[in-house]
Design a protein around this motif. Structure first.
Motif, short mmCIF file in Angstrom:
data_model
loop_
_atom_site.label_atom_id
_atom_site.label_comp_id
_atom_site.label_asym_id
_atom_site.label_seq_id
_atom_site.Cartn_x
_atom_site.Cartn_y
_atom_site.Cartn_z
N ARG A 16 0.83 -1.21 0.00
CA ARG A 16 0.00 0.00 0.00
C ARG A 16 0.87 1.26 0.00
N ASP A 17 1.47 1.61 1.13
CA ASP A 17 2.37 2.78 1.11
C ASP A 17 3.52 2.47 0.13
N GLY A 18 3.92 1.21 0.09
CA GLY A 18 4.99 0.80 -0.84
C GLY A 18 4.62 1.05 -2.29
N ALA A 201 2.89 2.27 15.15
CA ALA A 201 3.77 3.40 14.82
C ALA A 201 4.02 3.43 13.32
N HIS A 202 3.59 4.51 12.67
CA HIS A 202 3.74 4.65 11.22
C HIS A 202 4.77 5.76 10.97
N CYS A 203 5.97 5.38 10.59
CA CYS A 203 7.06 6.36 10.51
C CYS A 203 7.69 6.41 9.12
N HIS A 204 7.89 7.62 8.64
CA HIS A 204 8.54 7.81 7.33
C HIS A 204 9.99 8.25 7.52
N ASP A 205 10.75 8.11 6.44
CA ASP A 205 12.21 8.19 6.56
C ASP A 205 12.83 9.45 5.97
N GLY A 237 10.25 7.02 1.74
CA GLY A 237 9.80 5.70 2.15
C GLY A 237 9.45 5.56 3.61
N ASN A 238 9.05 4.33 3.95
CA ASN A 238 8.64 3.98 5.32
C ASN A 238 9.79 3.30 6.06
N ALA A 239 9.61 3.10 7.34
CA ALA A 239 10.53 2.26 8.12
C ALA A 239 10.63 0.92 7.40
MN MN Z 1 2.55 6.71 5.03
#
Ligand code: MN
Length: 392
Positions: A16-18, A201-205, A237-239
């Motif tokens: 999804r986020d990917g 926890a939804h964390c972006h980089d 991107g995401n964690a």
């Molecule tokens: Mn996101």
């Protein structure tokens, strides 16, 4: 006495986020293949897409919901009733369906993006969860841009969605802005106010702190992390899934946490995702980069050849690679030990004098050429092995 580590959960969002990674566009059969690989590794929830975004996406979610077993299958949704219905329609045939509405809660998102007041956004959150709960028990809710939202408003939204029976609340560093201790403090504050809240926890980089932020979230009471393979996701991107899994696994004793997923499938899944997403993994990427178990400096190579633990904190086997994937790069800075090791792998055994000669030749060639290919190494080994070698 040591207490048992707490097992963390994953909300795996490669699909999804990917897929929101600019440039990524999976075909349905590709999403299905990745979903199967993720379920097979033991990830708890697969965030598979956004049902309302297109008819194709809807059908794809339905396909995954019907085909993939042993994982929760999730669709995200805006707070509109029709979005939530569409999300539910897409995943309801899954063994364990989940719907996951979200709303932007920060002043920027409320005013610039949604044109809504605080009270309106609060009501959107509340009604979304209430409607979701009329369809299923598995309603998670995300506060988009939590880390730029007023503290008291986060607590207000949490209270409202908890009252409506939300399952997980995702606290989101949507823009990758938080510092690890800030993010940890935010989770701790929510847990102090609402001990019953289950937090993801939804964390972006964006600043390279996604994994650190997620870890601070976990040790402050979050139960779950949102991650994606190879760190795919919006912008930076995401964690990264592989980083979270191996950070927790490797430092389990210190963190008091552990994972239940099968880490020995990391390399294969990472390669599958790289191939189907078309997003190359950078060579020095943690865990899954080509160089993650390769060594360049002579001192490092000598150490690793004697005992790999001198310069490696994880084994290649623990992520599904083998000793053969541990490359000893022959370069300007490498030493005789690595060269000898490479020769052995190519089937050459050189005497000490021959090896010295080969080493000189290699260094000479590396003054002209960036790397030595197998062909170069074979030429050097064979030339150095001849007693009348014309080169030094
Ligand atoms: Mn996101």
């Amino acid at each position: 006495m040591a207490t048992e580590p707490r097992i963390i959960k994953f909300f795996e969002t490669t699909l999804r986020d990917g897929e929101q990674t600019p440039g990524v566009n999976y075909f349905p059969e590709e999403k299905l293949a990745i979903a199967r690989a993720l379920a097979d590794m033991g990830f708890d929830t697969l965030d598979c897409g956004f049902a309302v975004s297109s008819p194709g996406e809807f059908e794809c979610l339905r396909l995954i919901a019907r085909e993939v077993r042993n994982a929760e299958i999730c669709s995200i949704a805006r707070t509109h009733i029709s979005d939530i219905d569409r999300a539910w329609e897409a995943v309801k045939d899954a063994e364990r369906p989940v719907i996951h509405p979200f709303v932007g809660t920060s002043p920027l998102h409320r005013q610039a993006k949604l044109g809504k007041t605080r009270a309106e956004v609060l009501e959107m959150a509340r009604t979304a969860v209430a409607h979701g709960r009329s369809l299923t028990e598995n309603v998670d809710f995300a506060l988009e841009d939590s880390t730029r939202t007023e503290h008291d408003f986060i607590l207000e939204v949490c209270e409202a969605v908890l009252k409506e029976g939300v399952r997980f609340i995702a606290i989101c560093d949507t823009v990758g802005y938080a510092l690890p201790w800030e993010f940890g403090q935010l989770i701790a504050d929510i847990k102090r106010e609402f001990p019953q809240a289950r937090i993801s926890a939804h964390c972006h980089d964006d600043l390279g702190m996604a994994v650190a932020n997620a870890l601070h979230g976990l040790i402050n009471g979050a139960e779950r992390v949102d991650t994606s393979f190879n760190g795919l996701g919006e912008r930076a991107g995401n964690a990264a899934t592989e980083e979270l899994v191996m950070a927790v696994r490797t430092r389990s004793a210190n963190l008091g946490l552990d994972v239940r997923v099968d880490s020995t499938k990391i390399a294969a899944t990472s390669r599958l995702v790289a191939r189907l997403s078309g997003m190359q993994v950078q060579w020095t990427k943690s865990i899954v980069g080509q160089n993650a178990f390769s060594h360049g400096g002579g001192i490092h190579q000598d150490g690793v050849l004697k005992d790999a633990r001198t310069y490696e904190i994880m084994t290649p086997e623990s992520v599904g690679l083998s000793a053969a994937d541990r490359r000893m790069y022959v370069g300007k800075l490498s030493g005789r030990a690595a060269l000898d090791d490479q020769f052995h792998k190519l089937g050459y055994t050189l005497e000490k004098e021959q090896l010295n000669r080969a080493f000189e030749m290699a260094k000479l060639l590396l003054g002209k050429k960036k790397t030595l290919e197998e062909m170069d190494l074979r030429y050097i080994a064979e030339t150095a092995a001849q007693p009348t070698s014309p080169l030094p």
